[in-house]
Design an enzyme around this catalytic site. Structure first.
Site, mmCIF file in Angstrom:
data_model
loop_
_atom_site.group_PDB
_atom_site.id
_atom_site.type_symbol
_atom_site.label_atom_id
_atom_site.label_comp_id
_atom_site.label_asym_id
_atom_site.label_seq_id
_atom_site.Cartn_x
_atom_site.Cartn_y
_atom_site.Cartn_z
ATOM 1 N N HIS A 84 0.852 -1.196 0.000
ATOM 2 C CA HIS A 84 0.000 0.000 0.000
ATOM 3 C C HIS A 84 0.883 1.240 0.000
ATOM 4 C CE1 HIS A 84 -3.939 -1.894 1.721
ATOM 5 N NE2 HIS A 84 -3.455 -2.547 0.685
ATOM 6 N N TYR B 22 -9.384 5.330 7.020
ATOM 7 C CA TYR B 22 -9.592 5.723 8.420
ATOM 8 C C TYR B 22 -10.686 6.772 8.436
ATOM 9 C CZ TYR B 22 -5.151 3.542 9.766
ATOM 10 O OH TYR B 22 -4.137 2.653 10.016
ATOM 11 N N PRO C 143 -4.203 0.313 18.441
ATOM 12 C CA PRO C 143 -3.906 -0.237 17.109
ATOM 13 C C PRO C 143 -4.039 0.773 15.966
ATOM 14 C CG PRO C 143 -6.022 -1.038 17.919
ATOM 15 C CD PRO C 143 -5.401 -0.291 19.041
ATOM 16 N N TYR D 294 3.923 6.573 9.473
ATOM 17 C CA TYR D 294 3.092 5.412 9.130
ATOM 18 C C TYR D 294 3.922 4.299 8.483
ATOM 19 C CZ TYR D 294 -1.259 2.989 8.259
ATOM 20 O OH TYR D 294 -2.276 2.064 8.288
ATOM 21 N N LYS E 151 1.169 -0.064 14.845
ATOM 22 C CA LYS E 151 2.569 -0.077 15.266
ATOM 23 C C LYS E 151 2.951 -1.246 16.165
ATOM 24 C CE LYS E 151 3.912 3.471 13.105
ATOM 25 N NZ LYS E 151 4.241 2.959 11.778
HETATM 26 C C1 LIG Z 1 -6.634 -8.763 19.683
HETATM 27 C C2 LIG Z 1 -5.405 -8.014 19.204
HETATM 28 C C3 LIG Z 1 -5.431 -7.341 17.982
HETATM 29 C C4 LIG Z 1 -4.299 -6.644 17.527
HETATM 30 N N1 LIG Z 1 -4.334 -5.965 16.344
HETATM 31 C C5 LIG Z 1 -3.237 -5.290 15.923
HETATM 32 C C6 LIG Z 1 -3.217 -4.590 14.705
HETATM 33 O O1 LIG Z 1 -4.212 -4.561 13.979
HETATM 34 N N2 LIG Z 1 -2.057 -3.949 14.326
HETATM 35 C C7 LIG Z 1 -0.915 -3.990 15.101
HETATM 36 O O2 LIG Z 1 0.140 -3.439 14.720
HETATM 37 N N3 LIG Z 1 -0.920 -4.640 16.257
HETATM 38 C C8 LIG Z 1 -2.033 -5.282 16.671
HETATM 39 N N4 LIG Z 1 -2.004 -5.946 17.826
HETATM 40 C C9 LIG Z 1 -0.782 -5.892 18.574
HETATM 41 C C10 LIG Z 1 0.252 -6.889 18.062
HETATM 42 O O3 LIG Z 1 -0.370 -8.118 17.792
HETATM 43 C C11 LIG Z 1 1.297 -6.996 19.143
HETATM 44 O O4 LIG Z 1 1.835 -5.709 19.374
HETATM 45 C C12 LIG Z 1 2.413 -7.963 18.788
HETATM 46 O O5 LIG Z 1 1.909 -9.275 18.675
HETATM 47 C C13 LIG Z 1 3.479 -7.897 19.861
HETATM 48 O O6 LIG Z 1 4.365 -8.965 19.704
HETATM 49 P P1 LIG Z 1 5.039 -9.618 20.963
HETATM 50 O O7 LIG Z 1 5.924 -10.677 20.436
HETATM 51 O O8 LIG Z 1 5.582 -8.577 21.849
HETATM 52 O O9 LIG Z 1 3.840 -10.263 21.789
HETATM 53 P P2 LIG Z 1 2.882 -11.450 21.366
HETATM 54 O O10 LIG Z 1 2.692 -11.511 19.904
HETATM 55 O O11 LIG Z 1 1.686 -11.333 22.251
HETATM 56 O O12 LIG Z 1 3.702 -12.735 21.761
HETATM 57 C C14 LIG Z 1 3.896 -13.094 23.102
HETATM 58 C C15 LIG Z 1 3.857 -14.592 23.178
HETATM 59 O O13 LIG Z 1 4.163 -14.969 24.499
HETATM 60 C C16 LIG Z 1 3.293 -16.013 24.862
HETATM 61 N N5 LIG Z 1 3.205 -15.975 26.332
HETATM 62 C C17 LIG Z 1 2.553 -15.087 27.091
HETATM 63 N N6 LIG Z 1 2.715 -15.357 28.379
HETATM 64 C C18 LIG Z 1 3.505 -16.444 28.443
HETATM 65 C C19 LIG Z 1 4.020 -17.221 29.515
HETATM 66 N N7 LIG Z 1 3.750 -16.921 30.794
HETATM 67 N N8 LIG Z 1 4.790 -18.282 29.208
HETATM 68 C C20 LIG Z 1 5.077 -18.596 27.920
HETATM 69 N N9 LIG Z 1 4.594 -17.905 26.863
HETATM 70 C C21 LIG Z 1 3.825 -16.841 27.134
HETATM 71 C C22 LIG Z 1 1.985 -15.711 24.178
HETATM 72 O O14 LIG Z 1 1.202 -16.870 23.990
HETATM 73 C C23 LIG Z 1 2.469 -15.150 22.855
HETATM 74 O O15 LIG Z 1 2.585 -16.118 21.845
HETATM 75 C C24 LIG Z 1 -3.133 -6.638 18.314
HETATM 76 C C25 LIG Z 1 -3.102 -7.343 19.525
HETATM 77 C C26 LIG Z 1 -4.229 -8.014 19.982
HETATM 78 C C27 LIG Z 1 -4.166 -8.742 21.316
#
Ligand SMILES: Cc1cc2nc3c(=O)[nH]c(=O)nc-3n(C[C@H](O)[C@H](O)[C@H](O)COP(=O)(O)OP(=O)(O)OC[C@H]3O[C@@H](n4cnc5c(N)ncnc54)[C@H](O)[C@@H]3O)c2cc1C
Length: 378
Positions: free
Chosen positions: A58, A187, A279, A371, A283
């Site tokens: 995009h 948006y 969201p 963005y 980011k």
């Molecule tokens: C419902 C939802 C919708 C979203 N939509 C968007 C969006 O549209 N655009 C965007 O940019 N971001 C979005 N996000 C945010 C984005 O998904 C996160 O910022 C991103 O996944 C962060 O990555 P991470 O690796 O830090 O955490 P996560 O992807 O959450 O990974 C953390 C991992 O740790 C695991 N975990 C947690 N606790 C434990 C434990 N005690 N022991 C072992 N494993 C554990 C979890 O199962 C998970 O797999 C959304 C988040 C959610 C919850």
């Protein structure tokens, strides 16, 4: 998983502990807009083939105020910059397939994961696999375990510094196998509230509505959702909305959160474990990736040359980008949503801000460069 691949490239051994099953992780519907740096990193890690083939590039987006749309062209404003629409679940599949191929150890369904001795030089992580106690001695623990994970909670409370803003609304999101109403994201700021027209593919729509925090998914039938979505998205696009049954529907609250304590002894926090953005700016995933790029370099330097400067400065360097992404997501949320306590003055501020964005190339450039993603060296 990105960090595990970065460390593997640097010749550093790492074990990933995941409480969920692989199917769950690969099926979890979340983010879908990748900054250009995230895509570039996927290529550098050798997992970019599918995003290159299937990702939707995009080069701009549409903002719509009270039904009046205007377009912002990222590519013109940022020297060819763009974002790529590609689901987080697809990113996870690509990371996992490559991890299998490279022999990166990922332990799924690890229960009761608990870090110990984090303020020593010999941390230990314990967990249970099918009820059997397990133990791993390591040099470092990296808490990439999200907002509700165990790692941030392992830092003594009196050492943890956090900042938070809770927004007085949520996002109701659906996935439906219908063509998107536009080839790029829209948006919309409408008197009924915010709406976002997004997508996962040319045949799969991802659409959101601002909703009340007290709303429940069961109160939103597909018909009610589409009725409201077509109103908010504005007359020009409403005729192009294809309605269809949703196969995923959820409500997510919006918050801004930063834990500035990103290091405690041999524990480092990255991603949602240290920060949450609303969201609106897409980011969350991208910021998590940016953290581990910085941390991966720092760990590689420590293992390669015993150089701890990267580890010492990790929090400061990561936070520099984190606060900028927090600002952008907060700004875009404030611009596009209707706040319950908004008065006439606040509304005039929104209208003026939109007018400035519509008319000023400088304002659009600022929007576009945030963005598509601020510069990230790797
Ligand atoms: C419902 C939802 C919708 C979203 N939509 C968007 C969006 O549209 N655009 C965007 O940019 N971001 C979005 N996000 C945010 C984005 O998904 C996160 O910022 C991103 O996944 C962060 O990555 P991470 O690796 O830090 O955490 P996560 O992807 O959450 O990974 C953390 C991992 O740790 C695991 N975990 C947690 N606790 C434990 C434990 N005690 N022991 C072992 N494993 C554990 C979890 O199962 C998970 O797999 C959304 C988040 C959610 C919850």
């Amino acid at each position: 998983m990105f960090l595990a691949h970065l460390l593997r490239q640097a010749g550093v051994e790492a074990v990933v502990l995941e409480m969920r099953s692989r199917d769950y992780v690969e099926g979890r519907v979340r983010a879908g807009v990748l900054e250009q740096h995230t895509v570039r990193l996927m290529h550098r890690l050798g997992i970019g083939d599918r995003v290159a083939r299937e990702g939707l590039v995009h080069a701009g987006t549409t903002l719509c105020v009270d039904g009046e749309p205007f377009h912002v062209n990222f590519s013109d404003l940022t020297d060819g910059g763009a974002v790529t629409v590609y689901g987080q679940s697809e990113v996870m599949k690509d990371l996992n397939v490559a991890a299998d191929r490279r022999g990166i150890e990922v332990i799924y369904e690890a229960a009761d994961v608990t870090p110990h001795n984090l303020d020593s030089h010999a941390p230990v992580v314990t967990w249970k696999t099918r009820g059997e106690p397990q133990r791993l001695e390591c040099d470092f623990v990296v808490g990439c375990d999200g907002y509700h994970g165990v790692c941030r909670a392992s830092i003594p409370a009196d050492h943890v510094k956090t900042f938070e803003r809770i927004y007085p609304f949520g996002w109701l999101g659906i996935l439906a196998d219908v063509p998107p109403c536009n080839h790029e994201l829209i948006y919309a700021n409408h008197p009924h509230g915010f709406a976002l027209a997004s997508m996962r593919s040319p045949t799969r729509s991802r659409c959101y509505l601002q909703c009340s925090l007290g709303d429940r998914v069961e109160e939103w039938s597909d018909q009610r959702f589409w009725d409201e979505f077509t109103v908010r998205i504005g007359a020009q696009y409403s005729a192009r909305v294809t309605r269809g049954p949703s196969f995923e529907k959820s409500i997510a609250p919006l918050r801004s959160f930063v834990c500035t304590t990103m290091r405690w002894g041999r524990l480092f926090l990255a991603g949602d474990a240290a920060h949450i953005v609303p969201p609106t700016g897409a980011k969350g995933l991208n910021l998590a990736v940016a953290d581990v790029v910085v941390l991966g370099d720092a760990l590689a330097a420590w293992y390669g040359a015993g150089d701890d400067r990267g580890l010492e400065t990790y929090a400061r360097r990561a936070l520099d980008r984190i606060w900028k992404a927090e600002r952008f997501s907060w700004w875009l949320t404030n611009l596009t949503h209707r706040f319950p306590d908004m008065d006439v003055f606040d509304r005039h501020m929104q209208i003026a801000e939109f007018a400035y964005l519509r008319e000023s190339r400088a304002a659009q450039t600022s929007f576009a460069e945030n963005y598509v993603g601020l510069p990230l060296d790797f």
